[in-house]
Enzyme design. Sequence first.
Site, PDB file in Angstrom:
ATOM      1  N   LYS A 193       0.858  -1.186   0.000  1.00 10.43           N
ATOM      2  CA  LYS A 193       0.000   0.000   0.000  1.00 10.43           C
ATOM      3  C   LYS A 193       0.894   1.237   0.000  1.00 10.43           C
ATOM      4  O   LYS A 193       1.687   1.444   0.917  1.00 10.43           O
ATOM      5  CB  LYS A 193      -0.917   0.032   1.218  1.00 10.43           C
ATOM      6  CG  LYS A 193      -1.843   1.246   1.225  1.00 10.43           C
ATOM      7  CD  LYS A 193      -2.418   1.503   2.601  1.00 10.43           C
ATOM      8  CE  LYS A 193      -2.940   2.921   2.698  1.00 10.43           C
ATOM      9  NZ  LYS A 193      -1.897   3.955   2.551  1.00 10.43           N
ATOM     10  N   GLU A 268       8.290  -0.675  12.269  1.00 14.76           N
ATOM     11  CA  GLU A 268       9.324   0.359  12.466  1.00 14.76           C
ATOM     12  C   GLU A 268       8.562   1.652  12.706  1.00 14.76           C
ATOM     13  O   GLU A 268       7.974   2.220  11.784  1.00 14.76           O
ATOM     14  CB  GLU A 268      10.227   0.445  11.237  1.00 14.76           C
ATOM     15  CG  GLU A 268      11.563   1.121  11.523  1.00 14.76           C
ATOM     16  CD  GLU A 268      11.576   2.597  11.170  1.00 14.76           C
ATOM     17  OE1 GLU A 268      11.116   3.394  12.023  1.00 14.76           O
ATOM     18  OE2 GLU A 268      12.030   2.939  10.083  1.00 14.76           O
ATOM     19  N   CYS A 304      11.105   9.420  11.616  1.00 12.92           N
ATOM     20  CA  CYS A 304      10.995   8.760  12.919  1.00 12.92           C
ATOM     21  C   CYS A 304      12.331   8.740  13.646  1.00 12.92           C
ATOM     22  O   CYS A 304      12.382   8.659  14.873  1.00 12.92           O
ATOM     23  CB  CYS A 304      10.459   7.350  12.747  1.00 12.92           C
ATOM     24  SG  CYS A 304      11.396   6.348  11.578  1.00 12.92           S
ATOM     25  N   GLU A 405       6.137  13.030  19.914  1.00 10.81           N
ATOM     26  CA  GLU A 405       6.748  13.098  18.586  1.00 10.81           C
ATOM     27  C   GLU A 405       5.995  14.122  17.737  1.00 10.81           C
ATOM     28  O   GLU A 405       4.793  13.993  17.505  1.00 10.81           O
ATOM     29  CB  GLU A 405       6.724  11.733  17.897  1.00 10.81           C
ATOM     30  CG  GLU A 405       7.433  11.751  16.554  1.00 10.81           C
ATOM     31  CD  GLU A 405       7.404  10.412  15.838  1.00 10.81           C
ATOM     32  OE1 GLU A 405       8.375  10.101  15.132  1.00 10.81           O
ATOM     33  OE2 GLU A 405       6.402   9.682  15.974  1.00 10.81           O
TER      34      GLU A 405
END
Length: 502
Positions: A193, A268, A304, A405
């Site tokens: 995707k 991840e 990230c 974050e």
Amino acid sequence: MSTLGETIDKAEWEDLKNKLLQREYRMLIGGQLVGAQGGETYETYSPSTGELLGSVPFAQSVDVHAAVDSAKKAFEFWRKTPPLDRAKMLKTLVKEFKKRAQQYAVLDAVNGGNPVTAMLSDVFSAVDMMEYVIGMVTELKGETIPSSGINWHLTRREPYGVIGKIIPFNHPIMFTAEKIVAPLIAGNTVVLKAPDQSPLSSLLFAEICQSILPPGVVNILTGDGPITGNALVCHPAVKRIALIGSVGTGKAILKSSADVAIKHVSLELGGKNAMIVYPDADIEKAVEGAVGGMNFMWCQGQSCGSTSRLFLHEDIYDEFIERLIKRVGQIKLGLPIDPETEMGCLVSQPQFDRVMGYIKSGLEQGATLVVGGEKPKGSVFQKGHFVEPTVFTNVTEDMKIFKEEIFGPVLSLICWNEKEDVIRQVNALPYGLTASIWTNHLPTAFETIDRIEAGFIWVNGSSRHFLGVPYQGFKDSGIGSEEGLDEILSYTQVKTVNIMME
């Protein structure tokens, strides 16, 4: 074709962009380039100009099922294809991929907001990783175990079957290209995707997959997470799932997949990563490390692995800030398609609003804004989702910009003087993806490495990934390992065989 070492002409990039946006983009299902069966589409935009780039297919559940059925059928012959033959086809894929490097870089710049030169670098990083993985094909081997008498005890590695891959918007072509190779080389088939916000380069890549690989071996879909992604995750024939994305999405995938079957899932995920600078560090190099580690000039902090919490010892705090402010002020913002641009824009309006919300929160909670914090001035920036590289000082651990974050170009500086306290603050959050340590004292480096809860740690460096070196997170930052032999092996399951000889 330009390579990384050549001068790139701005007019050539613009001309290539116009040609790429005049064509139609379709999904790859069962070896055919197709739209959604029901005709559903969604619009995709340039985040730097607001320009409508076109419409792409919006895969519904029926399209996901068609892709998985195709991959399941292809698995029956792909798994039996000799490994070296699989490797040969994938080498041809890499060769064709390299030929179109400029096209992929342009699409990721226009559709994703990242600087075109950085995206060209992404293409060649993907090529390196693909070639590394293909070269490891003969390492997918089992063992003999001398356990009892004259009997034979063997293990062999076998593919899972259909692999579901979900990738994020920050490095679309790099993740599309390099992340299909490990499952394929192991004998699996793939349904990938593409990222919702920046799907065009994935759909262009689908075209070379169609021309080189047997039908159904690779399928590439576009759509959103709740509909397309969830249908992929919950399909009972998808035996293994791999996500690069947020912690929230990772948790949702674990829950949704568990309701269907026990699946092998690798994640991840996000990070609120720390960079610790000791008083003996080389300040000039550490400043460059802080700018690079924050990924201001690669994906506008939308990574990230960004080291977004910068812990500075009080002895160097003031000098470091002075140098950092000067260095950040030298970063050249501009349209992503301009080869002179060092920092582009955020990927979408919601992402822009999210980042600006965190900047507002930092100000309201008492942090000191020393650089950036606004949309840059100038007409070229007004239609796009641009945010200046932003630095806060006097950040404390009760603030949202310390704890959460942001996924944008916001760097938080924290002053420290006690080693025990800085270690505690670094480890206080549920994240544990990366960390960066700056010191010229080796015992200090090793002590800090031992105590920091993170899966990937740089010493006197930041941000860089290295070929064949595993990349993984601790705590809520992930499950499983990427980029090394462990990732390749993770697309196999071990079968143990006992042969009775007496």
